[in-house]
Design an enzyme around this catalytic site. Structure first.
Site, PDB file in Angstrom:
ATOM      1  N   ASP A  25       0.841  -1.197   0.000  1.00  0.00           N
ATOM      2  CA  ASP A  25       0.000   0.000   0.000  1.00  0.00           C
ATOM      3  C   ASP A  25       0.876   1.247   0.000  1.00  0.00           C
ATOM      4  O   ASP A  25       1.846   1.335   0.777  1.00  0.00           O
ATOM      5  CB  ASP A  25      -0.888   0.034   1.248  1.00  0.00           C
ATOM      6  N   LYS A  82      -8.353   0.732  -4.760  1.00  0.00           N
ATOM      7  CA  LYS A  82      -9.518   0.165  -4.083  1.00  0.00           C
ATOM      8  C   LYS A  82     -10.802   0.918  -4.435  1.00  0.00           C
ATOM      9  O   LYS A  82     -10.804   2.148  -4.535  1.00  0.00           O
ATOM     10  CB  LYS A  82      -9.332   0.221  -2.563  1.00  0.00           C
ATOM     11  N   GLY A 154      -5.046  -3.085   9.135  1.00  0.00           N
ATOM     12  CA  GLY A 154      -4.659  -1.955   9.957  1.00  0.00           C
ATOM     13  C   GLY A 154      -4.380  -2.268  11.402  1.00  0.00           C
ATOM     14  O   GLY A 154      -4.235  -1.355  12.217  1.00  0.00           O
ATOM     15  N   ARG A 166      -5.830 -20.724   6.794  1.00  0.00           N
ATOM     16  CA  ARG A 166      -6.016 -22.121   7.220  1.00  0.00           C
ATOM     17  C   ARG A 166      -7.438 -22.605   6.909  1.00  0.00           C
ATOM     18  O   ARG A 166      -7.625 -23.753   6.491  1.00  0.00           O
ATOM     19  CB  ARG A 166      -5.719 -22.264   8.713  1.00  0.00           C
ATOM     20  N   GLY A 215      -2.803  -7.656   8.359  1.00  0.00           N
ATOM     21  CA  GLY A 215      -2.057  -7.883   9.589  1.00  0.00           C
ATOM     22  C   GLY A 215      -0.596  -8.226   9.417  1.00  0.00           C
ATOM     23  O   GLY A 215       0.109  -8.435  10.406  1.00  0.00           O
ATOM     24  N   GLY A 236      -0.286  -3.785   3.988  1.00  0.00           N
ATOM     25  CA  GLY A 236      -1.003  -2.520   4.005  1.00  0.00           C
ATOM     26  C   GLY A 236      -0.280  -1.463   4.806  1.00  0.00           C
ATOM     27  O   GLY A 236       0.467  -0.647   4.267  1.00  0.00           O
ATOM     28  N   SER A 237      -0.470  -1.485   6.115  1.00  0.00           N
ATOM     29  CA  SER A 237       0.132  -0.475   6.983  1.00  0.00           C
ATOM     30  C   SER A 237       1.520  -0.872   7.461  1.00  0.00           C
ATOM     31  O   SER A 237       2.255  -0.036   7.984  1.00  0.00           O
ATOM     32  CB  SER A 237      -0.776  -0.244   8.199  1.00  0.00           C
TER      33      SER A 237
END
EC number: 4.3.3.6
Length: 295
Positions: A25, A82, A154, A166, A215, A236-237
C-alpha cells in the site's frame, strides 16, 4: 485495449504473474518508488493506509484520482486501487484511469449491503477478500481474478490472516475429498456456487491465486503466510507505519521469497527498528471489524 483483454483467462493470467511477490500500500509517488526499489511486484494506491482509515473512522471512499495517477506515473510495476464493495461508479472510474487491478475492498466503507460487483462486466481484473471457501467461491463466480485473506486490516496482528488462510485451505482439502454427487449439498451449506466447487475439486486448489493480507507487519509474518500456502503477500500499513519503511520493505520482500530460510529471516529481522503498533483483535468492537464487511 484489444479484444482479448478482459477475458477470464487473460485476467487470471495477469494475477498469476504476481505470484510469489509482495504488493504494498502506498499513498504517494515517493512511497511507490520506495516499494518498487524494494522489490514489490505491485503497489496499491490509496489516500490512507488501513491503520489511518481505522483511526479516522467515518466513511472511507475511493482515493482521489489525482493520487492514483501520481502513483501510476511514478513506477513501472502494476498499480492497483480500491473501490467500495458494490460501488459501480468508483470501479468504472478506476477502470477509466487505467489501473492494472481493482480491489473491491472491505477496508473501505461498503456502498451496497446486498450486492458485490459483477466483475465479469469489467476489462480490468479484480482482487477480493475472503475468509472461507464460501466467500472465495462467490467472489470467483462474480469474476474475481485474485483473492486475498481479509485478515483484520490496519491492526498489525497476523492472527486473523492465519485463521482465514487455514480455513480456506482446509475447506479446499474437504472439497477435494467429496464425491461429485456430494458437492451440491456442500454448495447449499456453504453458499458456494456448485460450478466453482466442481472446478476446485478437479484442480485440488482455487482456480485463482490467493494472497495473504490483513495484519502482515514483519518479515516473519510474511514468511509464515507463505508457509501456510499463500501465493504472495499484501502489506497494508506494515511498511510505512514502521520505524524504517525502506528496510522493512526490503526485508519483507526477501522473507516472502525465501520463506523457509530461517537464518536469512533472522538476519533480515535484526536492527529493523519498531514494527507498526499492533492492536489486539479482542479489543475491537463488532463495528470496527473490517473483515465482517462483505458476504
Amino acid at each position: 485495449m484489444t479484444n482479448v483483454t478482459g477475458t477470464e483467462r487473460v485476467k487470471r493470467g495477469m494475477a498469476e504473474m504476481q505470484k510469489g511477490g509482495v504488493i504494498m500500500d502506498v499513498i504517494n509517488a515517493e512511497q511507490a518508488k520506495i516499494a518498487e526499489e524494494a522489490g514489490a511486484v505491485a503497489v496499491m494506491a490509496l489516500e490512507r493506509v488501513p491503520a489511518d482509515i481505522r483511526a479516522a473512522g467515518g466513511v472511507s471512499r475511493m482515493a482521489d484520482p489525482t493520487i492514483v495517477e501520481e502513483v501510476m506515473g511514478a513506477v513501472s510495476i502494476p498499480v492497483m486501487a480500491k473501490c467500495r464493495i458494490g460501488h459501480l461508479v468508483e470501479a468504472r472510474v478506476l477502470e477509466s484511469l487505467g489501473v492494472d487491478y481493482i480491489d473491491e475492498s472491505e477496508v473501505l466503507t461498503p456502498a451496497d449491503e446486498v450486492y458485490h460487483l459483477n466483475k465479469r462486466d469489467y476489462t480490468v481484473p479484480f482482487v477480493c477478500g475472503c475468509r472461507d471457501i464460501g466467500e472465495a467461491a462467490r467472489r470467483i463466480a462474480e469474476g474475481a481474478s485474485m483473492l486475498r485473506t481479509k485478515g483484520e486490516p490496519g491492526t498489525g496482528n497476523i492472527v486473523e490472516a492465519v485463521r482465514h488462510m487455514r480455513q480456506v485451505n482446509a475447506e479446499i482439502r474437504q472439497v477435494a475429498s467429496l464425491r461429485e454427487d456430494e458437492l451440491m449439498t456442500y454448495a447449499k451449506n456453504t453458499g458456494a456456487p456448485y460450478e466453482v466447487l466442481l472446478e476446485i475439486k478437479r484442480l485440488g486448489r482455487l482456480p485463482v491465486v490467493n494472497f495473504a493480507a490483513g495484519g502482515v507487519a514483519t518479515p516473519a509474518d510474511a514468511a509464515l503466510m507463505m508457509q501456510l500456502g499463500a501465493d504472495g503477500v499484501f502489506v497494508g500499513s506494515g511498511i510505512f507505519k514502521s520505524e524504517n519503511p525502506e528496510r522493512f520493505a526490503r526485508a519483507i520482500v526477501e522473507a516472502t521469497t525465501h520463506y523457509e530460510d530461517y537464518e536469512l529471516i533472522a538476519s533480515l529481522s535484526k536492527g529493523l527498528g519498531n514494527a507498526m503498533k499492533g492492536i489486539e483483535i479482542s479489543t475491537l468492537l463488532p463495528e470496527q471489524r473490517m473483515q465482517e464487511r462483505g458476504w
